[in-house]
Scaffold this motif. Structure first.
Motif: not given
Length: 486
Positions: A75, A77, A103, A114, A116, A118
């Protein structure tokens, strides 16, 4: 290898202003992630907002970084900074991401979040122009993000032990050839007419054939070239935008081919709005009906392109006509205003506008149309009925005897003349302003005179007292006026 539908639609919409039309996709992969990002944003924003913040607009968002590379099974960020506090009904989702990428988003404050991303362990190699979709009611905003997925490759063991003698080239037996095009930076921001460079790295798993590179999506009038092409390990992409390019985002698609192996990537050139410098040497001028006056401006593009800007005038009264020379201008220009005799006396505020690439810069100016200019003025007030026992004469009064005015601007005083005892005589008015100052007059109403003084650019920034003197036969009266020069 790469789904470029979203990229192609985005590129076709730039820079001609066409509507972005994105093909509706099936979310066969990452449905849970999509739901998570939508629910995550909606939940955080609803709980963190207030009813008063439920606006219909969608804030812009700045992503850092603007392009990411993620290995399958890992992943990454991305910081999301909103341009303003999020509306209570704001939701978010992903669009156009590579297969296997999902996400989630979390927000620590009303503006900082944020995102993220993946990538599943089975996500294939791909580079997509992905969008973070921010939606508020029927309005939405697409924030582009270049996403590269690097797949995990498990080599098949060779059928024979490797030789102890170093090979002349890395072995590829039993290994599926892969190619990844990875820019060191996915985006660059600059001004129109400038040069942008991107370092492009070629990632392979043991083979060394040169890779032929091509570029798609270059706008008309732009030029681009790879410093080394074909390239072995890395090369530099040089992009020159045209001077007259509109501001906005321009995604460019890089395609590499070697034998039967190919790969793609995306870089984005962002052209920032131009910076315009506009100053007004004479922010105010006085003219009599039927005459003309001049305003002097200095206008130019303040970046190093030296491009001229287009000037226009807005807000002049009917009967006042501007002439601007030169136009476009890159330096000093004259704005000459001709006033017909039908224009009523008064102070008229208007704007001088400098424009370049859709960006406007405005300055306020004042045109004073006066019946008489000079240090003296003659005025006859309308008499009122005489009151028995009341002396014949007149008085002076001003609602605001101290006003502020910038150096190079104007200050106006409305002086009320009050006759008594049936006074109907002519009143001579005069002002002796400081050196370099100007005076103009006109009757606002039967018993009100507007006195306008012009402040020179060289005037010191201090309070300046001016005395208004009046006389009529043996009668006389005076009034003190103060201009606070700012």
């Amino acid at each position: 290898m790469t789904d470029v539908n979203a990229y192609s639609a985005y590129r076709q919409a730039q820079p001609t202003g066409m509507r972005v039309r994105l093909r509706r996709r099936r979310w066969t992969v990452g449905l849970a992630g999509l739901s998570a990002i939508a629910v995550g944003v909606a939940g955080v924003l609803v709980n963190g907002g207030s009813p008063a913040s439920a606006a219909t607009s969608v804030p812009n968002a700045t992503l850092s970084p603007q392009g990411v590379s993620v290995t399958a099974g890992s992943s990454v960020d991305i910081a999301v900074r909103l341009s303003s506090s999020r509306p209570s009904k704001l939701t978010g989702s992903l669009r156009g991401q590579p297969a296997g990428v999902t996400g989630t988003i979390s927000c620590a404050s009303s503006r900082d979040c944020v995102l993220q991303l993946v990538a599943s362990p089975t996500a294939p190699e791909a580079t997509n122009l992905t969008y973070l979709v921010l939606r508020n009611g029927s309005r939405l905003r697409l924030v582009p993000l270049a996403v590269h997925v690097e797949s995990r490759v498990t080599p098949t063991p060779p059928t024979t032990p490797p030789s102890t003698t170093p090979p002349t080239s890395p072995p590829t037996t039993g290994v599926t050839r892969t190619l990844s095009i990875r820019p060191e930076t996915f985006s660059a921001t600059t001004r129109p007419g400038s040069r942008t460079t991107f370092v492009i790295n070629l990632i392979r798993n043991g083979w060394t054939d040169p890779v032929a590179l091509t570029l798609e999506g270059l706008p008309p009038g732009w030029r681009a070239a790879f410093v080394q092409n074909p390239a072995s390990a890395s090369t530099t992409l040089v992009v020159d935008s045209s001077v007259d390019s509109r501001t906005g985002e321009y995604p460019l698609r890089i395609i590499g081919r070697a034998g039967g192996t190919s790969a793609e990537s995306v870089v984005i050139v962002r052209l920032r709005p131009p910076e315009i410098s506009l100053t007004l040497t004479t922010p105010g001028a006085s003219v009599a009906p039927g005459g003309a006056t001049r305003f002097v401006v200095n206008a130019r593009s303040s970046d190093d392109s030296g491009r001229p800007v287009t000037l226009r005038v807005e807000g002049l009264p009917t009967g006042a006509t501007p002439t601007i020379l030169p136009n476009p201008a890159s330096g000093t220009a004259n704005v000459d205003v001709t006033v017909l005799g039908t224009v009523a006396p008064g102070n008229y505020g208007f704007q001088i506008v400098a424009a370049l690439d859709g960006v406007d810069v405005r300055l306020a100016a004042v045109l004073t149309v006066a019946t008489q200019s000079g240090a003296t003025f003659q005025f006859t007030p309308t008499p009122v009925a005489a009151v028995p026992g009341q002396s014949r004469g007149y008085g002076l009064a001003v609602a605001n005897g101290a006003v502020n005015a910038p150096a190079g601007g104007f200050a106006s005083f409305d002086v009320t003349v009050s006759p008594t005892g049936g006074f109907t005589d002519l009143i001579n008015m005069s002002v002796s302003p400081p050196s370099g100052w100007t005076v103009s007059w006109f009757g606002v109403s039967p018993n009100v005179v507007r006195v306008t003084v012009g402040v020179p650019l060289s005037a010191p920034k201090t309070a300046t007292s001016i005395q208004l003197l009046t006389s009529s036969g043996t009668l006389s009266a005076s009034l003190g006026l103060t201009v606070n020069v700012t």
